[in-house]
Design an enzyme around this catalytic site. Structure first.
Site, mmCIF file in Angstrom:
data_model
loop_
_atom_site.group_PDB
_atom_site.id
_atom_site.type_symbol
_atom_site.label_atom_id
_atom_site.label_comp_id
_atom_site.label_asym_id
_atom_site.label_seq_id
_atom_site.Cartn_x
_atom_site.Cartn_y
_atom_site.Cartn_z
ATOM 1 N N CYS A 86 0.830 -1.157 -0.288
ATOM 2 C CA CYS A 86 0.058 -0.097 0.101
ATOM 3 C C CYS A 86 0.767 1.374 0.015
ATOM 4 O O CYS A 86 0.247 2.335 -0.219
ATOM 5 C CB CYS A 86 -0.871 0.063 1.250
ATOM 6 S SG CYS A 86 -2.125 -1.454 1.173
ATOM 7 N N HIS A 102 -3.660 7.485 1.941
ATOM 8 C CA HIS A 102 -4.008 6.000 1.464
ATOM 9 C C HIS A 102 -5.531 5.767 2.030
ATOM 10 O O HIS A 102 -5.722 6.025 3.204
ATOM 11 C CB HIS A 102 -2.841 5.096 2.080
ATOM 12 C CG HIS A 102 -3.137 3.730 1.895
ATOM 13 N ND1 HIS A 102 -3.550 3.204 0.732
ATOM 14 C CD2 HIS A 102 -3.494 2.699 2.716
ATOM 15 C CE1 HIS A 102 -3.807 1.892 0.764
ATOM 16 N NE2 HIS A 102 -3.836 1.551 1.921
ATOM 17 N N ASN A 135 -10.102 -0.094 -0.611
ATOM 18 C CA ASN A 135 -8.557 0.101 -0.465
ATOM 19 C C ASN A 135 -7.856 -0.636 -1.758
ATOM 20 O O ASN A 135 -7.920 -1.909 -1.870
ATOM 21 C CB ASN A 135 -8.290 -0.869 0.821
ATOM 22 C CG ASN A 135 -6.504 -0.808 1.001
ATOM 23 O OD1 ASN A 135 -5.856 -0.370 0.160
ATOM 24 N ND2 ASN A 135 -6.278 -1.208 2.031
HETATM 25 O O1 UT7 Z 1 -3.303 -0.590 3.822
HETATM 26 C C1 UT7 Z 1 -3.444 -1.257 5.104
HETATM 27 C C2 UT7 Z 1 -4.459 -2.141 5.122
HETATM 28 N N1 UT7 Z 1 -5.201 -2.650 5.935
HETATM 29 C C3 UT7 Z 1 -5.712 -1.781 6.878
HETATM 30 O O2 UT7 Z 1 -5.652 -0.594 6.895
HETATM 31 C C4 UT7 Z 1 -6.969 -2.246 7.736
HETATM 32 C C5 UT7 Z 1 -6.639 -2.080 9.151
HETATM 33 N N2 UT7 Z 1 -7.682 -2.549 10.068
HETATM 34 C C6 UT7 Z 1 -9.042 -2.279 9.835
HETATM 35 O O3 UT7 Z 1 -9.548 -1.398 9.386
HETATM 36 C C7 UT7 Z 1 -9.884 -3.092 10.893
HETATM 37 O O4 UT7 Z 1 -9.331 -3.553 11.809
HETATM 38 C C8 UT7 Z 1 -10.904 -3.750 10.357
HETATM 39 C C9 UT7 Z 1 -11.933 -3.343 9.331
HETATM 40 C C10 UT7 Z 1 -10.313 -4.846 9.037
HETATM 41 C C11 UT7 Z 1 -11.817 -4.689 11.263
HETATM 42 O O5 UT7 Z 1 -12.378 -3.864 12.113
HETATM 43 P P1 UT7 Z 1 -12.385 -4.002 13.478
HETATM 44 O O6 UT7 Z 1 -13.185 -3.087 14.401
HETATM 45 O O7 UT7 Z 1 -10.824 -4.067 14.070
HETATM 46 O O8 UT7 Z 1 -13.118 -5.479 13.805
HETATM 47 P P2 UT7 Z 1 -12.527 -7.177 14.220
HETATM 48 O O9 UT7 Z 1 -11.366 -7.667 13.292
HETATM 49 O O10 UT7 Z 1 -12.021 -6.965 15.541
HETATM 50 O O11 UT7 Z 1 -13.568 -7.754 14.209
HETATM 51 C C12 UT7 Z 1 -15.050 -7.294 14.951
HETATM 52 C C13 UT7 Z 1 -16.044 -8.354 14.649
HETATM 53 C C14 UT7 Z 1 -15.507 -9.959 14.686
HETATM 54 O O12 UT7 Z 1 -16.836 -10.667 15.091
HETATM 55 P P3 UT7 Z 1 -16.662 -10.869 16.924
HETATM 56 O O13 UT7 Z 1 -15.550 -11.995 17.026
HETATM 57 O O14 UT7 Z 1 -16.575 -9.732 17.666
HETATM 58 O O15 UT7 Z 1 -18.093 -11.735 17.065
HETATM 59 C C15 UT7 Z 1 -15.654 -10.412 13.422
HETATM 60 O O16 UT7 Z 1 -15.772 -11.534 13.137
HETATM 61 O O17 UT7 Z 1 -16.490 -8.127 13.372
HETATM 62 C C16 UT7 Z 1 -16.526 -9.544 12.682
HETATM 63 N N3 UT7 Z 1 -16.315 -9.376 11.232
HETATM 64 C C17 UT7 Z 1 -17.264 -9.033 10.350
HETATM 65 N N4 UT7 Z 1 -18.517 -9.277 10.552
HETATM 66 C C18 UT7 Z 1 -19.186 -8.784 9.404
HETATM 67 C C19 UT7 Z 1 -15.164 -9.254 10.472
HETATM 68 N N5 UT7 Z 1 -15.338 -9.026 9.341
HETATM 69 C C20 UT7 Z 1 -16.688 -8.824 9.020
HETATM 70 C C21 UT7 Z 1 -17.399 -8.563 7.831
HETATM 71 N N6 UT7 Z 1 -18.722 -8.580 8.147
HETATM 72 N N7 UT7 Z 1 -16.783 -8.536 6.825
#
Ligand code: UT7
Length: 321
Positions: free
Chosen positions: A114, A248, A278
Site C-alpha cells: 500500500c 492512503h 482499499n
Molecule cells: O493498507 C493497510 C491495509 N489494511 C488496513 O488498513 C486495515 C486496518 N484494519 C481495519 O481497518 C480494521 O481492523 C478492520 C476493518 C479490518 C476490522 O475492524 P475491527 O473493528 O478491528 O473488527 P475486528 O476484526 O476486531 O472484528 C470485530 C467483529 C468480529 O466478530 P466477533 O468476534 O466480535 O463476534 C469479526 O468476526 O466483526 C466480525 N467481522 C465481520 N462481520 C461482518 C469481521 N469481518 C466482518 C465482515 N462482516 N466483513
C-alpha cells in the site's frame, strides 16, 4: 533556480465492474451496515479477466500523459508500484511501456504494497533530480481481487482494483513548486501482520491476503501521523499550511484518526475509500487524480500524500502543485 520533480499531469483507471456492499453480502457473510460502520467503504471495482494490473496501469498512464501534454516517447522513466503484477516477471512497468508504445527507457516495478506509490514517487523524485530522465511516469496499479480469499470476510470486503498515475517532470524552478520532501520507512519485524501466504520462492503459488486488522489499524494511525509530521518539519511548515491531504484509502476511521491527531480539518482531506475501497498502491494516485480533475486541488496548493501497508512500510510526500 532549483531542479525539482514537478507534477505535470494525473490520470486514473477503474475496472468496468463495480460491486456494492449489498452485492458482496449475497456471497459473503457480511452486511452493508458492518462494512460502512467499520471502514466507510460502500463500493469497490473488481477487474474482469481482460483487465490486468498492466492494462489498468497503461490506461491511467495515458490519461496522465494527455493531462501533461506529453507523448509516450517523451518518457524516460516508468516506475510502477504494485503487489499484484501481471506475471512474477517481467516487471509490469515494461508491459505498460509496451502497451503505451514507449521507446527505450528505464522501467521497473516497486513492491511496497500500500505504500508502493510513495516509494515509487520518492525514487522517481531522486532519479529526476540527478538527471536520469526529464519526464517520468509513476504508476500505482493493483488487481487485489485476484489475491483475496473470498471466504475470509475480514479481508475480502476491504479491497478493490484500480490504477492511478502521475507524470513528473524535472524542471528548474524559481519558486517552491514540485516535490519538496519525501520520507520512507519500513519495519520488517511486523511482516506477519499483513502478508500474502504464497509466493514463487516459498509455496510456488500466488497465495491470499492475510491480515491482523486490529494491529494494522493501531500501527497505521501512529506511523502515519508521525511521518506527516516529519515531512512538514523537513520543509519548515505546519499542518495549518496544508491545502490538501491525499491519504492512503484503507479505512475512513484510520484517515479520520490520523487527521485529528495532526489537527487537520476533514474538509481538507480527499476521501475516496467509500467509492474505491482499499486499492493498495493505486489508492493515493487515484484519489489525487480525482481531486485534481474535480478542481479541488489547484496550481499553487500545498499537498501532502501518505500511505502505510504490509511490511510494515509507510511514507509521505509533500509537494507544491
Ligand atoms: O493498507 C493497510 C491495509 N489494511 C488496513 O488498513 C486495515 C486496518 N484494519 C481495519 O481497518 C480494521 O481492523 C478492520 C476493518 C479490518 C476490522 O475492524 P475491527 O473493528 O478491528 O473488527 P475486528 O476484526 O476486531 O472484528 C470485530 C467483529 C468480529 O466478530 P466477533 O468476534 O466480535 O463476534 C469479526 O468476526 O466483526 C466480525 N467481522 C465481520 N462481520 C461482518 C469481521 N469481518 C466482518 C465482515 N462482516 N466483513
Amino acid at each position: 533556480m532549483t531542479l525539482r520533480a514537478v507534477l505535470a499531469g494525473t490520470g486514473s483507471a477503474l475496472p468496468r465492474t463495480r460491486v456494492s456492499n449489498a452485492e458482496l453480502a449475497e456471497r459473503v457473510d457480511t452486511s452493508d451496515e458492518w462494512i460502512v460502520e467499520r471502514t466507510g467503504i460502500r463500493f469497490r471495482h473488481v477487474a474482469e479477466p481482460d483487465e490486468t494490473t498492466a492494462t489498468l496501469g497503461a490506461a491511467a498512464a495515458r490519461e496522465a500523459l494527455a493531462a501533461a501534454g506529453l507523448e509516450p516517447s517523451d518518457i524516460g522513466l516508468i516506475i510502477l508500484a504494485t503487489a499484484t503484477p501481471d506475471n512474477t516477471f517481467p516487471a509490469s512497468a515494461t508491459k505498460v511501456q509496451a502497451l503505451l508504445g514507449a521507446p527505450d527507457c528505464i522501467a521497473f516495478d516497486v513492491a511496497a504494497v500500500c505504500s508502493g506509490f510513495l516509494y515509487a514517487l520518492s525514487v522517481a523524485d531522486s532519479m529526476l533530480r540527478t538527471g536520469a530522465a526529464k519526464h517520468a511516469l509513476v504508476i500505482g496499479s493493483e488487481t487485489f481481487s485476484r489475491i483475496l480469499d473470498w471466504e475470509d470476510r475480514a479481508t475480502c470486503v476491504l479491497f478493490g482494483d484500480g490504477a492511478g498515475a502521475v507524470v513528473l517532470s524535472a524542471e528548474d524552478v524559481a519558486d517552491d513548486r514540485g516535490i519538496l520532501a519525501t520520507r520512507l520507512h519500513a519495519e520488517g519485524q511486523y511482516c506477519d501482520m499483513l502478508y500474502v501466504d504464497g509466493g514463487p520462492s516459498t509455496t510456488g503459488t500466488v497465495g491470499h491476503v492475510r491480515m491482523q486488522g486490529r494491529e494494522v489499524f493501531r500501527h497505521a494511525v501512529t506511523n502515519l501521523a508521525a511521518v506527516l509530521g516529519e515531512v512538514l518539519a523537513d520543509v519548515g511548515l505546519s499542518a495549518s499550511d496544508v491545502d490538501w491531504v491525499v491519504p492512503h484509502q484503507a479505512n475512513k476511521r484510520i484517515i479520520d484518526a490520523t487527521a485529528k491527531k495532526l489537527g487537520l480539518p476533514a474538509e481538507r482531506v480527499v476521501l475516496t475509500v467509500d467509492q474505491h475501497a482499499n486499492t493498495s498502491a493505486a489508492s493515493v494516485p487515484l484519489a489525487l487524480d480525482l481531486a485534481v480533475r474535480d478542481g479541488r486541488i489547484r496550481r499553487g496548493d500545498l499537498v501532502v500524500l501518505e500511505a502505510m501497508g504490509g511490511g510494515f512500510t509507510w511514507g509521505a510526500a509533500i509537494l507544491r502543485i
